[in-house]
Motif scaffolding. Structure first.
Motif, PDB file in Angstrom:
ATOM      1  N   LEU A  43       0.854  -1.315  -0.064  1.00 35.10           N
ATOM      2  CA  LEU A  43      -0.038  -0.002   0.062  1.00 35.10           C
ATOM      3  C   LEU A  43       0.756   1.365  -0.203  1.00 35.10           C
ATOM      4  N   ALA A  44       1.714   1.452   1.143  1.00 38.84           N
ATOM      5  CA  ALA A  44       2.412   2.696   1.115  1.00 38.84           C
ATOM      6  C   ALA A  44       3.250   3.083  -0.254  1.00 38.84           C
ATOM      7  N   GLY A  45       3.988   2.460  -0.819  1.00 37.99           N
ATOM      8  CA  GLY A  45       4.820   2.687  -1.984  1.00 37.99           C
ATOM      9  C   GLY A  45       3.932   2.838  -3.095  1.00 37.99           C
ATOM     10  N   PRO A  46       3.025   1.942  -3.328  1.00 34.92           N
ATOM     11  CA  PRO A  46       2.265   1.882  -4.629  1.00 34.92           C
ATOM     12  C   PRO A  46       1.202   3.206  -4.345  1.00 34.92           C
ATOM     13  N   GLN A  47       1.033   3.974  -3.255  1.00 37.82           N
ATOM     14  CA  GLN A  47       0.222   5.128  -3.237  1.00 37.82           C
ATOM     15  C   GLN A  47       0.925   6.275  -3.688  1.00 37.82           C
ATOM     16  N   VAL A  48       2.379   6.079  -3.340  1.00 40.05           N
ATOM     17  CA  VAL A  48       3.215   7.372  -3.929  1.00 40.05           C
ATOM     18  C   VAL A  48       3.239   7.031  -5.540  1.00 40.05           C
ATOM     19  N   GLY A  49       3.203   5.780  -6.011  1.00 34.01           N
ATOM     20  CA  GLY A  49       3.433   5.678  -7.330  1.00 34.01           C
ATOM     21  C   GLY A  49       2.232   6.186  -8.019  1.00 34.01           C
ATOM     22  N   GLN A  50       1.030   6.037  -7.469  1.00 33.46           N
ATOM     23  CA  GLN A  50      -0.310   6.465  -8.166  1.00 33.46           C
ATOM     24  C   GLN A  50      -0.176   8.002  -8.010  1.00 33.46           C
ATOM     25  N   PHE A  51       0.325   8.605  -7.066  1.00 29.38           N
ATOM     26  CA  PHE A  51       0.228   9.984  -6.759  1.00 29.38           C
ATOM     27  C   PHE A  51       0.954  10.548  -8.067  1.00 29.38           C
ATOM     28  N   PHE A  52       2.080  10.067  -8.401  1.00 28.68           N
ATOM     29  CA  PHE A  52       2.826  10.657  -9.359  1.00 28.68           C
ATOM     30  C   PHE A  52       2.337  10.485 -10.713  1.00 28.68           C
ATOM     31  N   ALA A  53       1.460   9.228 -10.908  1.00 31.56           N
ATOM     32  CA  ALA A  53       0.849   9.137 -12.319  1.00 31.56           C
ATOM     33  C   ALA A  53      -0.251   9.844 -12.269  1.00 31.56           C
ATOM     34  N   GLU A  54      -1.068  10.258 -11.324  1.00 31.68           N
ATOM     35  CA  GLU A  54      -2.188  11.062 -11.395  1.00 31.68           C
ATOM     36  C   GLU A  54      -1.728  12.627 -11.777  1.00 31.68           C
ATOM     37  N   LEU A  55      -0.363  12.880 -11.357  1.00 34.78           N
ATOM     38  CA  LEU A  55       0.316  14.225 -11.984  1.00 34.78           C
ATOM     39  C   LEU A  55       1.026  14.251 -13.104  1.00 34.78           C
ATOM     40  N   GLY A  56       0.858  13.199 -13.784  1.00 32.68           N
ATOM     41  CA  GLY A  56       1.535  13.214 -15.224  1.00 32.68           C
ATOM     42  C   GLY A  56       2.889  12.285 -15.601  1.00 32.68           C
ATOM     43  N   ALA A  57       3.362  11.756 -14.482  1.00 29.21           N
ATOM     44  CA  ALA A  57       4.419  10.675 -14.393  1.00 29.21           C
ATOM     45  C   ALA A  57       4.185   9.549 -15.237  1.00 29.21           C
ATOM     46  N   THR A  58       5.103   9.142 -15.949  1.00 25.71           N
ATOM     47  CA  THR A  58       5.169   7.392 -16.411  1.00 25.71           C
ATOM     48  C   THR A  58       5.593   6.693 -15.200  1.00 25.71           C
ATOM     49  N   VAL A  59       4.854   5.853 -14.783  1.00 27.72           N
ATOM     50  CA  VAL A  59       5.041   5.025 -13.604  1.00 27.72           C
ATOM     51  C   VAL A  59       5.118   3.587 -14.169  1.00 27.72           C
ATOM     52  N   LEU A  60       6.323   2.866 -13.723  1.00 25.86           N
ATOM     53  CA  LEU A  60       6.665   1.510 -14.385  1.00 25.86           C
ATOM     54  C   LEU A  60       6.488   0.338 -12.967  1.00 25.86           C
ATOM     55  N   LYS A  61       5.519  -0.269 -12.966  1.00 23.04           N
ATOM     56  CA  LYS A  61       5.478  -1.334 -11.737  1.00 23.04           C
ATOM     57  C   LYS A  61       6.349  -2.424 -11.909  1.00 23.04           C
ATOM     58  N   ILE A  62       7.289  -2.660 -11.124  1.00 25.33           N
ATOM     59  CA  ILE A  62       8.257  -3.729 -11.348  1.00 25.33           C
ATOM     60  C   ILE A  62       7.595  -4.841 -10.265  1.00 25.33           C
ATOM     61  N   GLU A  63       7.080  -5.863 -10.756  1.00 21.08           N
ATOM     62  CA  GLU A  63       6.724  -6.866  -9.825  1.00 21.08           C
ATOM     63  C   GLU A  63       7.509  -8.443  -9.864  1.00 21.08           C
ATOM     64  N   ALA A  64       7.430  -8.929  -8.877  1.00 24.19           N
ATOM     65  CA  ALA A  64       8.284 -10.233  -8.638  1.00 24.19           C
ATOM     66  C   ALA A  64       7.199 -10.890  -9.397  1.00 24.19           C
ATOM     67  N   TRP A 103      -3.048  24.235 -13.198  1.00 22.65           N
ATOM     68  CA  TRP A 103      -3.264  22.743 -13.842  1.00 22.65           C
ATOM     69  C   TRP A 103      -4.282  21.815 -13.090  1.00 22.65           C
ATOM     70  N   LYS A 104      -4.728  20.802 -13.679  1.00 25.62           N
ATOM     71  CA  LYS A 104      -5.666  19.775 -13.075  1.00 25.62           C
ATOM     72  C   LYS A 104      -4.998  18.343 -13.071  1.00 25.62           C
ATOM     73  N   PRO A 105      -5.410  17.540 -12.160  1.00 23.54           N
ATOM     74  CA  PRO A 105      -4.858  16.064 -12.132  1.00 23.54           C
ATOM     75  C   PRO A 105      -5.177  15.718 -13.436  1.00 23.54           C
ATOM     76  N   VAL A 106      -4.484  14.476 -13.918  1.00 20.99           N
ATOM     77  CA  VAL A 106      -4.812  13.965 -15.109  1.00 20.99           C
ATOM     78  C   VAL A 106      -6.380  13.441 -15.129  1.00 20.99           C
ATOM     79  N   PRO A 107      -7.271  13.997 -16.124  1.00 22.85           N
ATOM     80  CA  PRO A 107      -8.638  13.565 -15.884  1.00 22.85           C
ATOM     81  C   PRO A 107      -9.160  12.191 -15.904  1.00 22.85           C
ATOM     82  N   ALA A 108      -8.465  11.456 -16.492  1.00 23.11           N
ATOM     83  CA  ALA A 108      -8.782   9.977 -16.643  1.00 23.11           C
ATOM     84  C   ALA A 108      -7.477   9.100 -16.719  1.00 23.11           C
TER      85      ALA A 108
END
Length: 388
Positions: A24-45, A362-367
């Protein structure tokens, strides 16, 4: 001249974030950056983020996207890397060499074993900002679990009615507090990098985040030496504040009366103006002293009136009060609309934003794209497809 919000670039457009964190904690931060326009690549085991399997009885078993996983993984791509293998470690170094931020949530020492630690990854990328979440800090090799941290930092002790067993909160609040601390650390690091050109290691623990959030409860002990005690929904230094009352129509409501003037207006709304001049209740300090007597009077009187009408009256008189709502009532209210992410063709369910602030430029990514299936984006990231 500034661009209108609908045309202004997102704050993190062009930022590349690698998410090596899970739960939860780390992925919440990842989604935060995605919502504001970053490209977020989730690396899973290879087994995937464990929360993909955390399902309630109401969920189906034919998908690897649970409601819990969906809470923190919108707007990301998913790839699988086995960092226990040389090819996996080579791939993560190759990706990190062009990343701006890495999010990690390994126990101390584990990232080094996998070649995914700050020293290793920043050797090829001096601008890399590395955010590392741990349970108890970089020197304690102990996994951090939200429920345990709630117990160990005083939150469970304070939660619940007096005289009852300690009670865990219904969301993983320690994880969320740590996520906010990590966001603050990473934003500070981005600001610093803009001036120095160099990355930095940012370390956040659930323990420190929890302790920092004890706020007035911690200050009570530090200042007075008195250990705060459970008060249910009540407040240790304001009355009436937080207690739940049941009105005659069955509506449960909460008051948050923070001033003597608000208390006077409350008493008038309840047709009990004499309470405001009663020496026991005339000031907040006296109301705290005579908490039990006042709560008994309020409970009885509110139980005689219509809750919906009382709430309307209190709102018109600027007395802080609100109805106790269910989650569905809260999320379907008009005021919640801006916080809801719309369904996507691949994920036919709404989501919840993590970004709760707004700007005039600016606004967060609408979708956002919906939560990804495990390894959904292997090919487009130049990685081999999974076998089996």
């Amino acid at each position: 001249m500034s661009l209108p919000p609908e045309k202004a670039p997102q704050p993190f457009a062009g930022l590349f974030v690698l998410e090596l964190a899970s739960v939860l904690a780390g992925p919440q931060v990842g989604q935060f950056f995605a919502e504001l326009g970053a490209t977020v690549l989730k690396i899973e085991a290879p087994a995937g983020d464990v929360t993909r399997t955390w399902k309630t009885p109401a969920e189906t078993s034919d998908t690897d996207i649970s409601a819990y996983f969906a809470a923190s993984n919108w707007g990301k791509q998913s790839v699988v890397l086995d960092l226990t293998t040389p090819p996996g470690r080579a791939s993560i170094r190759r990706l990190a060499a062009r990343a701006d931020i890495v999010l990690a949530s390994y126990k101390p020492g584990d990232a080094e074993k996998l070649g995914a630690d700050f020293a290793t990854l920043s050797a090829d990328n001096p601008r890399l900002i590395y955010g590392h979440l741990t349970g108890y800090g970089p020197d304690t090799n102990r996994a951090g679990y939200d429920a345990v941290l709630q117990a160990e930092t005083g939150f469970m002790h304070l939660n619940g009615p007096p005289g009852t067993e300690p009670l865990k909160m219904p969301v993983a609040l320690m994880d969320l507090l740590a996520a906010h601390q990590l966001k603050e650390g990473l934003l500070t690091a981005l600001y610093q990098r803009a001036h120095t050109g160099r990355g930095v290691l940012v370390q956040v623990s659930l323990l420190d985040s929890a302790l920092a959030s004890l706020a007035n409860q911690a200050a009570t002990w530090l200042v007075t030496g008195h250990d705060p005690r459970p008060l249910g929904s009540g407040h240790p230094s304001i009355v009436p504040y937080g207690t739940v009352y049941r009105a005659a129509d069955g509506r449960h409501l909460v008051l948050a009366v923070g001033s003597d003037r608000q208390f006077e207006l409350l008493c008038a709304a309840l047709a009990r103006p004499e309470w405001a001049s009663d020496p026991r209740f005339h000031t907040n300090a006296m109301r705290v002293t005579h908490r039990a007597g006042l709560e008994a009077l309020l409970t009885h009187r509110i139980g005689e009136v219509n809750g919906e009408k009382l709430l309307q009256t209190l709102e018109s008189r600027a007395v802080p009060a609100g109805a106790v709502r269910t989650v569905s009532e809260a999320l379907t209210s008009e005021s919640a609309e801006r916080m809801i992410l719309p369904p996507t063709p691949d994920f036919p369910h709404a989501g919840l934003r993590t970004v709760a602030f707004q700007s005039n430029t600016w606004k967060p990514v609408p979708a956002l794209t919906g939560p990804s299936h495990l390894a959904q984006h292997q090919a487009e990231n130049g990685l081999p497809a999974l076998i089996g």
